[in-house]
Scaffold this active site. Structure first.
Site, mmCIF file in Angstrom:
data_model
loop_
_atom_site.group_PDB
_atom_site.id
_atom_site.type_symbol
_atom_site.label_atom_id
_atom_site.label_comp_id
_atom_site.label_asym_id
_atom_site.label_seq_id
_atom_site.Cartn_x
_atom_site.Cartn_y
_atom_site.Cartn_z
ATOM 1 N N ASP A 248 66.122 -39.068 -3.495
ATOM 2 C CA ASP A 248 67.139 -38.485 -4.317
ATOM 3 C C ASP A 248 68.766 -39.056 -4.072
ATOM 4 O O ASP A 248 68.620 -39.582 -3.259
ATOM 5 C CB ASP A 248 67.047 -36.925 -4.035
ATOM 6 C CG ASP A 248 67.563 -36.193 -5.251
ATOM 7 O OD1 ASP A 248 66.981 -35.387 -5.781
ATOM 8 O OD2 ASP A 248 68.727 -36.108 -5.623
ATOM 9 N N VAL B 277 58.410 -37.740 -16.371
ATOM 10 C CA VAL B 277 58.450 -36.492 -16.399
ATOM 11 C C VAL B 277 59.694 -36.168 -16.950
ATOM 12 O O VAL B 277 59.889 -34.971 -17.757
ATOM 13 C CB VAL B 277 58.107 -35.593 -15.309
ATOM 14 C CG1 VAL B 277 58.067 -34.204 -15.665
ATOM 15 C CG2 VAL B 277 56.843 -36.104 -14.550
ATOM 16 N N ARG C 74 66.727 -28.641 -18.648
ATOM 17 C CA ARG C 74 67.557 -27.750 -19.577
ATOM 18 C C ARG C 74 67.852 -26.529 -19.142
ATOM 19 O O ARG C 74 67.208 -26.080 -18.134
ATOM 20 C CB ARG C 74 65.804 -27.303 -20.544
ATOM 21 C CG ARG C 74 65.728 -28.354 -21.344
ATOM 22 C CD ARG C 74 64.916 -27.495 -22.742
ATOM 23 N NE ARG C 74 63.497 -27.352 -22.159
ATOM 24 C CZ ARG C 74 62.706 -26.612 -23.244
ATOM 25 N NH1 ARG C 74 63.501 -26.143 -24.431
ATOM 26 N NH2 ARG C 74 61.592 -26.544 -22.979
ATOM 27 N N SER D 16 64.216 -35.185 -6.095
ATOM 28 C CA SER D 16 63.654 -34.160 -5.005
ATOM 29 C C SER D 16 63.978 -32.844 -5.127
ATOM 30 O O SER D 16 64.121 -31.927 -4.473
ATOM 31 C CB SER D 16 63.736 -34.425 -3.681
ATOM 32 O OG SER D 16 63.574 -36.061 -3.394
ATOM 33 N N GLY D 17 63.951 -32.687 -6.719
ATOM 34 C CA GLY D 17 64.306 -31.160 -7.000
ATOM 35 C C GLY D 17 63.172 -30.295 -7.118
ATOM 36 O O GLY D 17 62.352 -30.274 -6.139
ATOM 37 N N HIS E 247 56.503 -34.428 -27.326
ATOM 38 C CA HIS E 247 56.889 -33.322 -26.250
ATOM 39 C C HIS E 247 58.344 -32.517 -26.409
ATOM 40 O O HIS E 247 59.297 -32.745 -25.844
ATOM 41 C CB HIS E 247 56.764 -33.975 -24.991
ATOM 42 C CG HIS E 247 57.187 -32.787 -23.805
ATOM 43 N ND1 HIS E 247 56.233 -31.599 -23.698
ATOM 44 C CD2 HIS E 247 57.817 -32.561 -22.733
ATOM 45 C CE1 HIS E 247 56.558 -30.886 -22.633
ATOM 46 N NE2 HIS E 247 57.600 -31.423 -22.202
ATOM 47 N N ARG F 288 49.384 -24.819 -22.037
ATOM 48 C CA ARG F 288 50.116 -23.603 -22.462
ATOM 49 C C ARG F 288 49.266 -23.073 -23.734
ATOM 50 O O ARG F 288 49.189 -21.802 -24.196
ATOM 51 C CB ARG F 288 51.741 -23.960 -23.116
ATOM 52 C CG ARG F 288 52.383 -24.021 -21.622
ATOM 53 C CD ARG F 288 53.730 -24.745 -21.923
ATOM 54 N NE ARG F 288 54.697 -24.547 -20.705
ATOM 55 C CZ ARG F 288 55.536 -25.515 -20.435
ATOM 56 N NH1 ARG F 288 55.977 -26.401 -21.166
ATOM 57 N NH2 ARG F 288 56.147 -25.367 -19.171
ATOM 58 N N ARG G 262 65.042 -29.997 -25.334
ATOM 59 C CA ARG G 262 64.879 -31.084 -24.382
ATOM 60 C C ARG G 262 65.760 -32.358 -24.697
ATOM 61 O O ARG G 262 66.079 -33.191 -23.963
ATOM 62 C CB ARG G 262 63.391 -31.562 -24.515
ATOM 63 C CG ARG G 262 62.319 -30.509 -23.875
ATOM 64 C CD ARG G 262 61.023 -31.036 -24.211
ATOM 65 N NE ARG G 262 59.976 -29.772 -23.659
ATOM 66 C CZ ARG G 262 59.361 -28.667 -24.251
ATOM 67 N NH1 ARG G 262 59.832 -28.532 -25.444
ATOM 68 N NH2 ARG G 262 58.819 -27.953 -23.803
#
Ligand code: NAI
Length: 312
Positions: A35, A120, A84, A11-12, A177, A153, A90
């Site tokens: 979390d 994710v 990161r 839940s960040g 990724h 992007r 990553r």
């Protein structure tokens, strides 16, 4: 159109704001935020319910530290783990995040065995592989979010180069990724024309490099990337919930596609109510293959490292 329940683990920054997007787009009747930090998901849930109230949205948000509350979720999003810091790649997060994602995947398999999982947490391709292996879910139901963001992007960079509307640009990035992501000028279009027919080789290389570096630039400036990844997560959820059959580059478990086996890597896929419904195989040229398979090798090496450490 909405599903009954979507849960978000972590839940960040990404987790809480993904909750916001789900409420805003009304993609579920109920959202559960989880979390390890006591009080954090509960506080986020209260804030989000008040937002829902202001906007007149009929979505109920619950915050919890107990995985029982994700029971019978239709979709689960994994954002738990470390992010990161400036200067990190990553892949630097591998050993920190692998045990976290493994534990989260075990809980998902226990409490939400029929869910579609969107991973994710970085390094995302390897974390998606862990999710697939540990949940034991069919490969259609484990999706990694990354290429979609890299493509957004790349699109932004191309729109700036050509000084045209972003809506007139179709951009595609596949592969790892990470440092070996593969922006594809031959499969990207400006006003329907291939980017590889419009730009010099030198300019193409510049745009590719910019795409690879741009996330690190954001992290150096503001400490994290948030709005763009969350928007991608929400669009991915929307494609599942509304069964849109959009083609989105996602990290998928490969079983022979692109001549690869037993890893997750970014490829274009049809996304619908069953998750990954079809993988598209692009006819890559030698140079593109070089980068794609280099990324695959790095992912494989990371997986082997985790095997040696008995994490998977
Ligand atoms: P954050 O630090 O704001 O939030 C992470 C949350 O996970 C924290 O609240 C933490 O307490 C929680 N957490 C840690 N261990 C947990 C566990 N075992 N169970 C439940 N919760 C746990 O980080 P942020 O910015 O939200 O990023 C999350 C992850 O997403 C990072 O790994 C980051 O690198 C990655 N990311 C991936 C992107 C992609 O395109 N795939 C884009 C941006 C970030």
């Amino acid at each position: 159109m909405s599903v009954r329940k979507i849960s978000i683990i972590g839940s960040g920054r990404l987790g809480s704001f993904t909750g916001y997007e789900i409420v805003y787009r009304e993609l579920a009747k109920e959202v559960v935020l989880i979390d390890i930090i006591q009080n954090l998901p509960q506080g986020e849930a209260m804030d989000l319910n008040q937002m829902a109230s202001e906007k007149g949205k009929s979505v109920l948000v619950k915050g919890s530290n107990d995985y029982k509350d994700i029971s019978d979720s239709d979709i689960v999003v994994i954002t738990a783990g470390f992010a990161r810091k400036p200067g990190m790649t990553r892949l630097d997060l591998l050993k920190q995040n692998a045990p976290i994602v493994r534990d989260v995947a075990l809980q998902i398999a226990k409490y939400a065995p029929n869910s579609i999982v969107i991973t994710v947490t970085n390094p995302m391709d390897v974390m998606t592989y862990i999710t697939y292996k540990i949940t034991g879910f069919p490969k259609e139901r484990v999706i990694g979010m990354g290429g979609q963001l890299d493509s957004a992007r790349y699109r932004e960079i191309l729109a700036n180069i050509f000084n045209v509307s972003r809506n007139s640009v179709k951009a595609l990035v596949i592969g790892e990724h990470g440092e070996n992501m593969l922006p594809l000028a031959r499969f990207s279009y400006v006003g329907g024309i291939r980017v590889s027919d419009l730009l010099s080789l030198e300019k193409i290389k510049e745009a590719e490099e910019a795409t690879r570096k741009i996330a690190a630039e954001v992290i150096a400036l503001k400490g994290a990337t948030v709005f763009a990844p969350v928007s991608c997560i929400a669009s991915l959820i929307e494609a599942i919930v509304k069964d849109t059959k959009e083609i989105i580059p996602v990290s998928a478990y490969l079983n022979g596609e692109y001549g690869l086996n037993d890893l997750c890597i970014g490829v274009p896929a049809v996304i619908g109510k069953k998750g990954i419904e079809k993988i598209f195989e692009l006819n890559l040229n030698e140079e593109e293959k070089l980068r794609f398979y280099k990324g695959a090798e790095i992912i494989k090496n990371a997986i082997n490292e985790l095997r040696q450490l008995a994490i998977i």
